[in-house]
Design a protein around this motif. Structure first.
Motif, PDB file in Angstrom:
ATOM      1  N   LEU A 193      63.227  -1.849  43.487  1.00 22.92           N
ATOM      2  CA  LEU A 193      64.356  -0.938  43.689  1.00 22.92           C
ATOM      3  C   LEU A 193      64.042   0.437  43.123  1.00 22.92           C
ATOM      4  CD1 LEU A 193      67.200  -3.357  42.584  1.00 22.92           C
ATOM      5  CD2 LEU A 193      66.678  -2.651  44.939  1.00 22.92           C
ATOM      6  N   GLY A 194      64.333   1.466  43.903  1.00 22.79           N
ATOM      7  CA  GLY A 194      64.280   2.812  43.363  1.00 22.79           C
ATOM      8  C   GLY A 194      65.482   3.023  42.460  1.00 22.79           C
ATOM      9  N   ARG A 195      65.549   4.158  41.824  1.00 22.42           N
ATOM     10  CA  ARG A 195      66.680   4.452  40.937  1.00 22.42           C
ATOM     11  C   ARG A 195      67.521   5.568  41.530  1.00 22.42           C
ATOM     12  NH1 ARG A 195      64.818   0.383  39.896  1.00 22.42           N
ATOM     13  NH2 ARG A 195      64.376  -0.558  37.893  1.00 22.42           N
ATOM     14  N   HIS A 196      68.764   5.255  41.782  1.00 20.14           N
ATOM     15  CA  HIS A 196      69.693   6.221  42.337  1.00 20.14           C
ATOM     16  C   HIS A 196      70.092   7.210  41.255  1.00 20.14           C
ATOM     17  CE1 HIS A 196      73.801   7.569  43.520  1.00 20.14           C
ATOM     18  NE2 HIS A 196      73.113   7.858  44.608  1.00 20.14           N
ATOM     19  N   ASP A 197      69.930   8.494  41.536  1.00 25.66           N
ATOM     20  CA  ASP A 197      70.319   9.554  40.605  1.00 25.66           C
ATOM     21  C   ASP A 197      71.081  10.612  41.388  1.00 25.66           C
ATOM     22  OD1 ASP A 197      70.633  11.568  38.751  1.00 25.66           O
ATOM     23  OD2 ASP A 197      68.482  11.918  38.459  1.00 25.66           O
ATOM     24  N   ILE A 198      72.404  10.497  41.358  1.00 24.10           N
ATOM     25  CA  ILE A 198      73.255  11.394  42.132  1.00 24.10           C
ATOM     26  C   ILE A 198      73.093  12.851  41.689  1.00 24.10           C
ATOM     27  CG2 ILE A 198      75.316  11.153  40.694  1.00 24.10           C
ATOM     28  CD1 ILE A 198      76.930  11.041  43.356  1.00 24.10           C
ATOM     29  N   SER A 199      72.800  13.063  40.420  1.00 26.59           N
ATOM     30  CA  SER A 199      72.668  14.435  39.925  1.00 26.59           C
ATOM     31  C   SER A 199      71.458  15.151  40.527  1.00 26.59           C
ATOM     32  CB  SER A 199      72.582  14.459  38.400  1.00 26.59           C
ATOM     33  OG  SER A 199      71.375  13.860  37.955  1.00 26.59           O
ATOM     34  N   ALA A 200      70.500  14.389  41.046  1.00 26.11           N
ATOM     35  CA  ALA A 200      69.290  14.991  41.617  1.00 26.11           C
ATOM     36  C   ALA A 200      69.518  15.552  43.017  1.00 26.11           C
ATOM     37  CB  ALA A 200      68.161  13.963  41.645  1.00 26.11           C
ATOM     38  N   TYR A 201      70.577  15.135  43.687  1.00 29.46           N
ATOM     39  CA  TYR A 201      70.760  15.579  45.067  1.00 29.46           C
ATOM     40  C   TYR A 201      72.154  16.082  45.427  1.00 29.46           C
ATOM     41  CZ  TYR A 201      73.018  11.074  46.053  1.00 29.46           C
ATOM     42  OH  TYR A 201      73.861  10.001  46.042  1.00 29.46           O
ATOM     43  N   GLY A 258      68.514  17.573  50.216  1.00 27.71           N
ATOM     44  CA  GLY A 258      69.100  16.430  49.522  1.00 27.71           C
ATOM     45  C   GLY A 258      68.638  15.117  50.121  1.00 27.71           C
ATOM     46  N   GLU A 259      68.504  15.083  51.435  1.00 26.58           N
ATOM     47  CA  GLU A 259      67.998  13.882  52.104  1.00 26.58           C
ATOM     48  C   GLU A 259      66.580  13.575  51.641  1.00 26.58           C
ATOM     49  OE1 GLU A 259      67.181  12.182  56.604  1.00 26.58           O
ATOM     50  OE2 GLU A 259      68.287  14.055  56.358  1.00 26.58           O
ATOM     51  N   ALA A 260      65.766  14.609  51.482  1.00 23.93           N
ATOM     52  CA  ALA A 260      64.386  14.407  51.015  1.00 23.93           C
ATOM     53  C   ALA A 260      64.376  13.842  49.599  1.00 23.93           C
ATOM     54  CB  ALA A 260      63.611  15.718  51.083  1.00 23.93           C
ATOM     55  N   VAL A 261      65.272  14.323  48.750  1.00 27.20           N
ATOM     56  CA  VAL A 261      65.362  13.800  47.382  1.00 27.20           C
ATOM     57  C   VAL A 261      65.742  12.317  47.429  1.00 27.20           C
ATOM     58  CG1 VAL A 261      66.649  13.929  45.202  1.00 27.20           C
ATOM     59  CG2 VAL A 261      65.892  16.034  46.328  1.00 27.20           C
ATOM     60  N   ARG A 284      62.884  10.070  48.240  1.00 25.50           N
ATOM     61  CA  ARG A 284      61.981   9.869  47.094  1.00 25.50           C
ATOM     62  C   ARG A 284      62.559   8.873  46.092  1.00 25.50           C
ATOM     63  NH1 ARG A 284      61.354  15.497  47.828  1.00 25.50           N
ATOM     64  NH2 ARG A 284      62.694  15.989  46.059  1.00 25.50           N
ATOM     65  N   GLN A 285      63.854   8.657  46.132  1.00 31.17           N
ATOM     66  CA  GLN A 285      64.487   7.701  45.222  1.00 31.17           C
ATOM     67  C   GLN A 285      64.417   6.261  45.738  1.00 31.17           C
ATOM     68  OE1 GLN A 285      68.463   8.879  44.074  1.00 31.17           O
ATOM     69  NE2 GLN A 285      67.767  10.840  43.269  1.00 31.17           N
ATOM     70  N   GLU A 286      64.029   6.068  46.978  1.00 34.91           N
ATOM     71  CA  GLU A 286      63.934   4.723  47.535  1.00 34.91           C
ATOM     72  C   GLU A 286      62.829   3.933  46.853  1.00 34.91           C
ATOM     73  OE1 GLU A 286      63.138   5.473  51.653  1.00 34.91           O
ATOM     74  OE2 GLU A 286      65.261   5.664  52.161  1.00 34.91           O
ATOM     75  N   GLY A 287      63.071   2.651  46.640  1.00 28.05           N
ATOM     76  CA  GLY A 287      62.039   1.773  46.123  1.00 28.05           C
ATOM     77  C   GLY A 287      61.230   1.191  47.270  1.00 28.05           C
ATOM     78  N   SER A 288      60.299   0.331  46.937  1.00 28.07           N
ATOM     79  CA  SER A 288      59.466  -0.284  47.974  1.00 28.07           C
ATOM     80  C   SER A 288      60.298  -1.113  48.954  1.00 28.07           C
ATOM     81  CB  SER A 288      58.380  -1.160  47.333  1.00 28.07           C
ATOM     82  OG  SER A 288      58.967  -2.210  46.586  1.00 28.07           O
ATOM     83  N   VAL A 293      73.384  -2.247  44.592  1.00 28.52           N
ATOM     84  CA  VAL A 293      72.205  -1.744  45.283  1.00 28.52           C
ATOM     85  C   VAL A 293      72.584  -1.193  46.652  1.00 28.52           C
ATOM     86  CG1 VAL A 293      70.685  -3.388  44.102  1.00 28.52           C
ATOM     87  CG2 VAL A 293      71.585  -3.949  46.348  1.00 28.52           C
ATOM     88  N   GLY A 294      71.758  -0.299  47.137  1.00 25.84           N
ATOM     89  CA  GLY A 294      71.977   0.250  48.465  1.00 25.84           C
ATOM     90  C   GLY A 294      71.096   1.452  48.680  1.00 25.84           C
ATOM     91  N   ASN A 295      71.513   2.270  49.613  1.00 26.74           N
ATOM     92  CA  ASN A 295      70.807   3.498  49.918  1.00 26.74           C
ATOM     93  C   ASN A 295      71.809   4.434  50.582  1.00 26.74           C
ATOM     94  OD1 ASN A 295      69.272   5.525  51.216  1.00 26.74           O
ATOM     95  ND2 ASN A 295      67.480   4.198  51.244  1.00 26.74           N
ATOM     96  N   PRO A 296      72.093   5.582  49.961  1.00 27.60           N
ATOM     97  CA  PRO A 296      73.065   6.510  50.540  1.00 27.60           C
ATOM     98  C   PRO A 296      72.715   6.946  51.963  1.00 27.60           C
ATOM     99  CG  PRO A 296      72.639   7.104  48.274  1.00 27.60           C
ATOM    100  CD  PRO A 296      71.633   6.039  48.637  1.00 27.60           C
ATOM    101  N   LEU A 297      71.439   6.923  52.317  1.00 29.58           N
ATOM    102  CA  LEU A 297      71.060   7.310  53.675  1.00 29.58           C
ATOM    103  C   LEU A 297      71.545   6.273  54.695  1.00 29.58           C
ATOM    104  CD1 LEU A 297      67.489   8.683  52.945  1.00 29.58           C
ATOM    105  CD2 LEU A 297      69.614   9.987  53.291  1.00 29.58           C
ATOM    106  N   TYR A 298      71.497   5.008  54.327  1.00 32.34           N
ATOM    107  CA  TYR A 298      72.052   3.963  55.197  1.00 32.34           C
ATOM    108  C   TYR A 298      73.574   4.074  55.230  1.00 32.34           C
ATOM    109  CZ  TYR A 298      67.533   1.704  55.662  1.00 32.34           C
ATOM    110  OH  TYR A 298      66.225   1.435  55.966  1.00 32.34           O
ATOM    111  N   ALA A 299      74.171   4.318  54.081  1.00 32.25           N
ATOM    112  CA  ALA A 299      75.625   4.472  54.023  1.00 32.25           C
ATOM    113  C   ALA A 299      76.080   5.615  54.917  1.00 32.25           C
ATOM    114  CB  ALA A 299      76.068   4.704  52.579  1.00 32.25           C
TER     115      ALA A 299
END
Length: 161
Positions: A29-37, A50-53, A56-60, A89-95
Motif C-alpha cells: 500500500l502507498g501512503r495517502h497524504d492529502i496535504s501533498a495534493y 495533483g493527479e501526478a502527486v 506517486r502515492q500509489e503502492g504496488s 484503503v483506496g485510491n482517490p483517482l478511482y474514487a
C-alpha cells in the motif's frame, strides 16, 4: 426511502502468521497524504499536477493506506486485547472516476478491510466486495471501476499470504 441491498462479504484465512500477513499487506500500500495534493486539485489549473502527486502515492497494489484503527489494542479497555486492525484503503483517482458518474459512490470510498488473528495466531481478512457496495448505484461506469477494485483487493489479500 429505505433500500435493502445485498453485499458480498469476503472472508479469507491464511496459514502464515498475523504479523507476516500485515507486514506484506502494508508493504503493498502507498501512503495517502492529502496535504501533498489538495492545494493542487483545489485549483482547476493545477489539478493535473495533483493527479501526478496521487499517482506517486500509489503502492504496488495500486492502492493507498488512508489510516488504520487498532481494534485489538482498543480491547484493552475490556481487558481482552487481540490482534485486529481495520485498514482504510483506496485510491482517490478511482474514487474520482466513480463520483464523476454518481456522487453517491463517495459513501463507500475509501474501502475498509479488517485483519485479525484467531486463537492460534493465524490471520483472517474480511471486507465487503467493492462491486457489491457500488453496484447498488446501478451505473455501468461505476460498476466498471468497482470491478477493477474487486481485482485489486483480491490481489492485495492474496499477495499478503
Amino acid at each position: 426511502m429505505d433500500n435493502k441491498i445485498s453485499v458480498n462479504h469476503v472472508v479469507s484465512s491464511f496459514q502464515t502468521t498475523y504479523e507476516t500477513f500485515i507486514s506484506r499487506f502494508e508493504s503493498q500500500l502507498g501512503r495517502h497524504d492529502i496535504s501533498a495534493y489538495w492545494d493542487l486539485v483545489a485549483d482547476p489549473d493545477r489539478a493535473k499536477d495533483g493527479e501526478a502527486v496521487l499517482r506517486r502515492q500509489e503502492g504496488s497494489s495500486g492502492l493507498m493506506l488512508f489510516t488504520t484503527y487498532d481494534h485489538g489494542t482498543l480491547l484493552n479497555i475490556k481487558g481482552a486485547q487481540r490482534k485486529a486492525r481495520q485498514y482504510v484503503v483506496g485510491n482517490p483517482l478511482y474514487a474520482a472516476r466513480m463520483t464523476q458518474r454518481d456522487i453517491r459512490a463517495a459513501l463507500y470510498a475509501p474501502l475498509r478491510v479488517l485483519v485479525y488473528a484467531d486463537d492460534s495466531g493465524g490471520p483472517h481478512v474480511e471486507y465487503d466486495l467493492p462491486s457489491s457496495l457500488f453496484g447498488q448505484l446501478e451505473n455501468d461506469k461505476v460498476n466498471e471501476v468497482a470491478a477493477e477494485l474487486d481485482q485489486k483487493m483480491s490481489a492485495l489479500v492474496e499477495k499478503s499470504s
